[in-house]
Scaffold this motif. Structure first.
Motif, PDB file in Angstrom:
ATOM      1  N   ILE A   1       0.865  -1.168   0.000  1.00 28.77           N
ATOM      2  CA  ILE A   1       0.000   0.000   0.000  1.00 28.77           C
ATOM      3  C   ILE A   1       0.904   1.220   0.000  1.00 28.77           C
ATOM      4  CG2 ILE A   1      -1.841   1.256   1.180  1.00 28.77           C
ATOM      5  CD1 ILE A   1      -1.270  -2.332   2.070  1.00 28.77           C
ATOM      6  N   LYS A   2       0.689   2.117  -0.984  1.00 31.27           N
ATOM      7  CA  LYS A   2       1.536   3.300  -1.124  1.00 31.27           C
ATOM      8  C   LYS A   2       0.688   4.557  -1.212  1.00 31.27           C
ATOM      9  CE  LYS A   2       5.356   1.094  -3.555  1.00 31.27           C
ATOM     10  NZ  LYS A   2       6.233   1.167  -4.732  1.00 31.27           N
ATOM     11  N   LYS A   3       1.175   5.589  -0.553  1.00 26.68           N
ATOM     12  CA  LYS A   3       0.556   6.914  -0.636  1.00 26.68           C
ATOM     13  C   LYS A   3       1.669   7.917  -0.802  1.00 26.68           C
ATOM     14  CE  LYS A   3      -2.326  10.177   1.798  1.00 26.68           C
ATOM     15  NZ  LYS A   3      -1.712  11.131   2.688  1.00 26.68           N
TER      16      LYS A   3
ATOM     17  N   GLY B   1       1.040  -8.022  -5.612  1.00 33.54           N
ATOM     18  CA  GLY B   1       2.158  -8.258  -6.524  1.00 33.54           C
ATOM     19  C   GLY B   1       2.453  -6.944  -7.229  1.00 33.54           C
ATOM     20  N   LYS B   2       2.449  -6.944  -8.559  1.00 33.32           N
ATOM     21  CA  LYS B   2       2.707  -5.723  -9.323  1.00 33.32           C
ATOM     22  C   LYS B   2       1.420  -5.063  -9.820  1.00 33.32           C
ATOM     23  CE  LYS B   2       7.191  -7.330 -10.960  1.00 33.32           C
ATOM     24  NZ  LYS B   2       8.134  -6.479 -10.314  1.00 33.32           N
ATOM     25  N   ASP B   3       0.276  -5.696  -9.562  1.00 35.81           N
ATOM     26  CA  ASP B   3      -0.998  -5.194 -10.071  1.00 35.81           C
ATOM     27  C   ASP B   3      -1.675  -4.242  -9.098  1.00 35.81           C
ATOM     28  OD1 ASP B   3      -0.714  -6.873 -12.316  1.00 35.81           O
ATOM     29  OD2 ASP B   3      -1.692  -8.532 -11.265  1.00 35.81           O
TER      30      ASP B   3
END
Length: 194
Positions: free
Chosen positions: A7-9, A21-23
């Protein structure tokens, strides 16, 4: 087999993105009051994440509530059904008849290793003496302290903050795959979104 969620913000952005994964699979965005929305990219499913659990705002707790989209004829707004799809109550949750705890001290780890590590574990509590979350009196101080001492079998681990390059990472064993998206979103909101 396990699943890895990230999870990125980015700073100054209002949404957090969830990857499997990468999706890119979903996003978390601020909703009304103290709630958040969890929205999948593929099929546009939506849930409301609220810290109002069993009628009370609780620490380290979230309820995942089902939403229903109304048609444009009805004004096009969504409605919350109030139906709880998944609940984490003070770090505890139940799935397929078993209890689990977020950020628990797993079996086989010394207290010093656990405290000095930045890894938070998801553990299955195989010998947990309760049958339902509602059976546990979370208001009772001694009981709450006792529950935090339970050790379990590690079935997942979380690391990192959501705003750094690596993001908030959550690895879950296959036994939690069907609720992995909910656990990933809640883990991020509880431990990384700060």
């Amino acid at each position: 087999m396990s699943s890895e969620f990230v999870i990125k913000k980015r700073p100054k952005e209002s949404e957090a993105i969830i990857f499997l994964g990468k999706d890119k699979i979903a996003k978390i965005k601020k909703h009304e009051g103290f709630t958040f929305k969890l929205i999948t990219y593929k099929d546009k499913q939506e849930w409301v994440l609220s810290n109002l659990v069993h009628g009370q705002r609780r620490p380290f707790s979230y309820a995942v509530l089902k939403t229903v989209q109304k048609t444009p004829d009805d004004g096009g707004k969504e409605i919350q059904t109030g139906q709880e799809v998944f609940v984490v109550r003070e770090q505890l949750f139940k799935h397929n008849g078993k209890f689990y705890m977020l950020s628990s001290h797993p079996e086989g780890k010394s207290w010093t290793d656990y405290v000095n590590s930045s890894t938070r574990y998801v553990s299955r509590l195989d010998s947990f003496p309760y049958s339902n979350l509602s059976d546990i009196d979370h208001e009772h101080y001694k009981l709450r302290h006792k529950i935090k001492r339970f050790r379990g079998t590690p079935v997942g681990e979380a690391t990192g903050l959501g705003q750094d390059e690596g993001g908030h990472r959550l690895r879950l064993d296959n036994e939690l795959a069907d609720i992995g998206l909910f656990i990933a979103a809640i883990s991020y909101l509880l431990y990384a979104s700060g």
